[in-house]
Design an enzyme around this catalytic site. Sequence first.
Site, short mmCIF file in Angstrom:
data_model
loop_
_atom_site.label_atom_id
_atom_site.label_comp_id
_atom_site.label_asym_id
_atom_site.label_seq_id
_atom_site.Cartn_x
_atom_site.Cartn_y
_atom_site.Cartn_z
N ASP A 1 7.68 -2.43 8.38
CA ASP A 1 7.20 -2.54 7.01
C ASP A 1 6.92 -1.17 6.40
OD1 ASP A 1 7.22 -5.19 7.75
OD2 ASP A 1 5.06 -5.29 8.08
N HIS B 1 0.32 -4.17 9.21
CA HIS B 1 1.77 -4.30 9.02
C HIS B 1 2.46 -3.92 10.31
CE1 HIS B 1 2.45 -5.12 4.70
NE2 HIS B 1 1.35 -4.41 4.49
N HIS C 1 0.83 -1.21 0.00
CA HIS C 1 0.00 0.00 0.00
C HIS C 1 0.87 1.26 0.00
CE1 HIS C 1 -3.13 -2.85 0.90
NE2 HIS C 1 -4.05 -1.91 1.01
#
Length: 310
Positions: free
Chosen positions: A225, A221, A180
């Site tokens: 990350d 996450h 994302h």
Amino acid sequence: MSLYIGREASKLWKRFCAEIITELNLLAENWKYLLAGIICQYIHGLAARGVHYFHRPGPILQDVGFFLLPELGLDKGYISETVFTFIFLSFFLWTFHPFILKSKKVYTVLVWCRVLAFLVACQILRVITFYSTQLPGPNYHCREGSKLATLPRPDSVHEVLFMNFRGVLYGCGDLIFSSHMIFSLVFVRTYQKYGTRRFIKQCAWLTVVLQSFLIIASRKHYTVDVVVAWYTVNLVVFFIDHKLPEMPDRTGGAALLLPLSKDGRTKEENHKLLNGNSGDPVDWRLRTPVNGKILEDGNNGHADSVMNGV
């Protein structure tokens, strides 16, 4: 009044048709790059699904972001997805703005060629990283006790190659680094370079920062990350952007991309059509970038002064 509306609608339609011709010419030259980029998106999806077969749920790792940010909960996980969808759709629609607006700064085909190049490079690094080490997923469906935490051994190649929408949403194991964030940062950096609205640029960066916190608060996450995505994507885009040839200036290059029409119109006239009905040298001057950069709103007066030697 009706005559004015009809005339403006006619101009808009002519600009739209001229833009279609221009973009089709560019598409004929660059379709291989676009197709390769789209195929790589599919391969990235296969890789993310493949690592799910190796994922083994376990205790959630200690994370400073989880300690500092309150957990949103399973019922509010849609908030981060909503923010990401807004960023994605906003950028997608912006790349097609030359078809209807007079202030054309970019070519849609060339913008997507660059964007896909950035995405592919980042996704290659991402695949290498999450296959190197599989972390226990912090998301709710990846935790111990969830039926979705592990995938049963596939019965056929068809099951692996043809992903379903559920598999995309409920993946596990592809953690470092956030996909994302890859898309969001690539989109925002592209608009930062080629967009013209300074306020929108500022809002875009604030939205990406907000999305970073929401991803962690949603436990989709780990903090690492998101942090790795921030510096990796920015560095990759910076270096690749300097290696790729710069997009042609719309003022100087638009006429060259438009073919001569059957009624003998010149390329200059086609260029005027592509940029609206003005054809005024002053109008062209306002569109001309200084030192190869796209001018933001509010800087046009300075550009006039520089170009006139004042």
